[in-house]
Scaffold this motif. Structure first.
Motif, PDB file in Angstrom:
ATOM      1  N   THR A  22       0.882  -0.836  -0.241  1.00  0.00           N
ATOM      2  CA  THR A  22      -0.178  -0.232  -0.097  1.00  0.00           C
ATOM      3  C   THR A  22       0.987   1.084   0.086  1.00  0.00           C
ATOM      4  O   THR A  22       1.576   1.056   0.436  1.00  0.00           O
ATOM      5  N   ALA A  23       0.299   2.384  -0.582  1.00  0.00           N
ATOM      6  CA  ALA A  23       1.045   3.390  -0.404  1.00  0.00           C
ATOM      7  C   ALA A  23       1.538   3.617   1.242  1.00  0.00           C
ATOM      8  O   ALA A  23       2.136   4.534   1.305  1.00  0.00           O
ATOM      9  N   GLY A  24       0.358   3.773   2.602  1.00  0.00           N
ATOM     10  CA  GLY A  24       1.260   4.155   3.006  1.00  0.00           C
ATOM     11  C   GLY A  24       2.317   3.115   3.685  1.00  0.00           C
ATOM     12  O   GLY A  24       2.363   3.636   4.623  1.00  0.00           O
ATOM     13  N   THR A  25       2.412   2.299   3.686  1.00  0.00           N
ATOM     14  CA  THR A  25       3.198   1.104   3.502  1.00  0.00           C
ATOM     15  C   THR A  25       4.603   2.073   3.012  1.00  0.00           C
ATOM     16  O   THR A  25       5.756   1.906   3.967  1.00  0.00           O
ATOM     17  N   LEU A  26       4.684   1.929   2.108  1.00  0.00           N
ATOM     18  CA  LEU A  26       5.980   2.678   1.414  1.00  0.00           C
ATOM     19  C   LEU A  26       5.850   4.276   2.044  1.00  0.00           C
ATOM     20  O   LEU A  26       7.028   4.148   2.438  1.00  0.00           O
ATOM     21  N   ALA A  27       5.058   4.326   2.410  1.00  0.00           N
ATOM     22  CA  ALA A  27       5.573   6.265   3.676  1.00  0.00           C
ATOM     23  C   ALA A  27       5.970   5.736   4.812  1.00  0.00           C
ATOM     24  O   ALA A  27       6.707   6.209   5.180  1.00  0.00           O
ATOM     25  N   VAL A  28       5.224   4.662   5.363  1.00  0.00           N
ATOM     26  CA  VAL A  28       6.227   4.238   6.783  1.00  0.00           C
ATOM     27  C   VAL A  28       7.499   3.454   6.813  1.00  0.00           C
ATOM     28  O   VAL A  28       8.413   4.529   7.347  1.00  0.00           O
ATOM     29  N   TRP A  29       7.633   3.382   5.857  1.00  0.00           N
ATOM     30  CA  TRP A  29       8.892   2.898   5.399  1.00  0.00           C
ATOM     31  C   TRP A  29       9.851   3.198   5.410  1.00  0.00           C
ATOM     32  O   TRP A  29      11.034   3.835   5.662  1.00  0.00           O
ATOM     33  N   ASP A  30       9.381   4.959   4.511  1.00  0.00           N
ATOM     34  CA  ASP A  30      10.519   5.803   4.358  1.00  0.00           C
ATOM     35  C   ASP A  30      10.522   6.453   5.281  1.00  0.00           C
ATOM     36  O   ASP A  30      11.616   7.435   5.559  1.00  0.00           O
ATOM     37  N   CYS A  31       9.603   6.974   5.973  1.00  0.00           N
ATOM     38  CA  CYS A  31       9.720   7.806   7.537  1.00  0.00           C
ATOM     39  C   CYS A  31      10.609   6.919   9.186  1.00  0.00           C
ATOM     40  O   CYS A  31      11.080   7.347   8.620  1.00  0.00           O
ATOM     41  N   THR A  32      10.834   5.505   8.721  1.00  0.00           N
ATOM     42  CA  THR A  32      11.133   4.953   9.698  1.00  0.00           C
ATOM     43  C   THR A  32      12.198   3.895   9.006  1.00  0.00           C
ATOM     44  O   THR A  32      13.467   3.710   9.790  1.00  0.00           O
ATOM     45  N   LYS A  33      12.971   4.351   7.795  1.00  0.00           N
ATOM     46  CA  LYS A  33      14.106   3.793   7.228  1.00  0.00           C
ATOM     47  C   LYS A  33      14.292   2.250   7.274  1.00  0.00           C
ATOM     48  O   LYS A  33      15.278   1.869   7.336  1.00  0.00           O
ATOM     49  N   ARG A  34      13.303   1.691   7.215  1.00  0.00           N
ATOM     50  CA  ARG A  34      12.878   0.004   6.606  1.00  0.00           C
ATOM     51  C   ARG A  34      13.450  -0.164   5.850  1.00  0.00           C
ATOM     52  O   ARG A  34      14.391  -1.401   6.443  1.00  0.00           O
ATOM     53  N   TYR A  35      13.134   0.436   5.439  1.00  0.00           N
ATOM     54  CA  TYR A  35      13.579  -0.212   3.613  1.00  0.00           C
ATOM     55  C   TYR A  35      14.205   1.090   3.176  1.00  0.00           C
ATOM     56  O   TYR A  35      13.685   2.138   2.659  1.00  0.00           O
ATOM     57  N   ASP A  36      15.259   0.685   2.514  1.00  0.00           N
ATOM     58  CA  ASP A  36      16.162   1.920   1.776  1.00  0.00           C
ATOM     59  C   ASP A  36      15.557   2.051   0.233  1.00  0.00           C
ATOM     60  O   ASP A  36      16.090   1.459  -0.509  1.00  0.00           O
ATOM     61  N   LEU A  37      14.370   2.715   0.080  1.00  0.00           N
ATOM     62  CA  LEU A  37      13.833   2.695  -1.918  1.00  0.00           C
ATOM     63  C   LEU A  37      14.262   3.892  -2.307  1.00  0.00           C
ATOM     64  O   LEU A  37      13.922   3.862  -3.366  1.00  0.00           O
ATOM     65  N   GLN A  38      15.003   4.643  -1.708  1.00  0.00           N
ATOM     66  CA  GLN A  38      15.747   5.880  -2.245  1.00  0.00           C
ATOM     67  C   GLN A  38      14.821   6.933  -3.193  1.00  0.00           C
ATOM     68  O   GLN A  38      14.909   7.308  -4.188  1.00  0.00           O
ATOM     69  N   PRO A  39      13.762   7.185  -1.918  1.00  0.00           N
ATOM     70  CA  PRO A  39      12.838   8.207  -2.647  1.00  0.00           C
ATOM     71  C   PRO A  39      13.369   9.576  -3.228  1.00  0.00           C
ATOM     72  O   PRO A  39      14.669   9.786  -2.772  1.00  0.00           O
ATOM     73  N   ILE A  40      13.333   9.681  -3.764  1.00  0.00           N
ATOM     74  CA  ILE A  40      13.025  11.287  -4.632  1.00  0.00           C
ATOM     75  C   ILE A  40      12.241  12.501  -4.094  1.00  0.00           C
ATOM     76  O   ILE A  40      10.946  12.246  -4.768  1.00  0.00           O
ATOM     77  N   LYS A  41      12.307  13.574  -3.536  1.00  0.00           N
ATOM     78  CA  LYS A  41      11.039  14.305  -2.851  1.00  0.00           C
ATOM     79  C   LYS A  41      11.918  15.139  -3.457  1.00  0.00           C
ATOM     80  O   LYS A  41      12.911  15.980  -3.982  1.00  0.00           O
ATOM     81  N   ILE A  42      10.503  15.610  -4.583  1.00  0.00           N
ATOM     82  CA  ILE A  42      10.454  17.250  -5.097  1.00  0.00           C
ATOM     83  C   ILE A  42       9.473  18.019  -4.573  1.00  0.00           C
ATOM     84  O   ILE A  42       8.490  17.509  -4.111  1.00  0.00           O
ATOM     85  N   GLY A  43       9.903  18.656  -3.549  1.00  0.00           N
ATOM     86  CA  GLY A  43       8.880  19.731  -3.433  1.00  0.00           C
ATOM     87  C   GLY A  43       8.589  18.655  -2.353  1.00  0.00           C
ATOM     88  O   GLY A  43       8.565  18.078  -1.362  1.00  0.00           O
ATOM     89  N   ARG A  44       7.441  18.853  -2.254  1.00  0.00           N
ATOM     90  CA  ARG A  44       6.509  17.271  -1.641  1.00  0.00           C
ATOM     91  C   ARG A  44       6.105  16.702  -2.182  1.00  0.00           C
ATOM     92  O   ARG A  44       4.884  15.435  -1.686  1.00  0.00           O
TER      93      ARG A  44
END
Length: 63
Positions: A22-44
């Protein structure tokens, strides 16, 4: 990691559909650094490289 000219970028909803999480799971992983999916943040906005998602899926596969 350099962004390949042919590397597709997914927003969080698309990345969730692609990975089956889920999108929520990916958001939690980004926040907690559980898995490093190397998100690219452009503004919000958050984007994920297809190649990174593919590598993650491969690394998590049970053989």
């Amino acid at each position: 990691m350099n962004l390949n000219d042919h590397d597709t970028l997914f927003n969080r909803k698309q990345a969730a559909q692609y990975t089956g999480f889920t999108a929520g799971t990916l958001a939690v992983w980004d926040c907690t650094k559980r898995y490093d999916l190397q998100p690219i943040k452009i503004g919000r906005s958050v984007r994920y490289r297809k190649s990174v998602l593919d590598a993650f899926i491969t690394s998590q596969a049970v053989r």
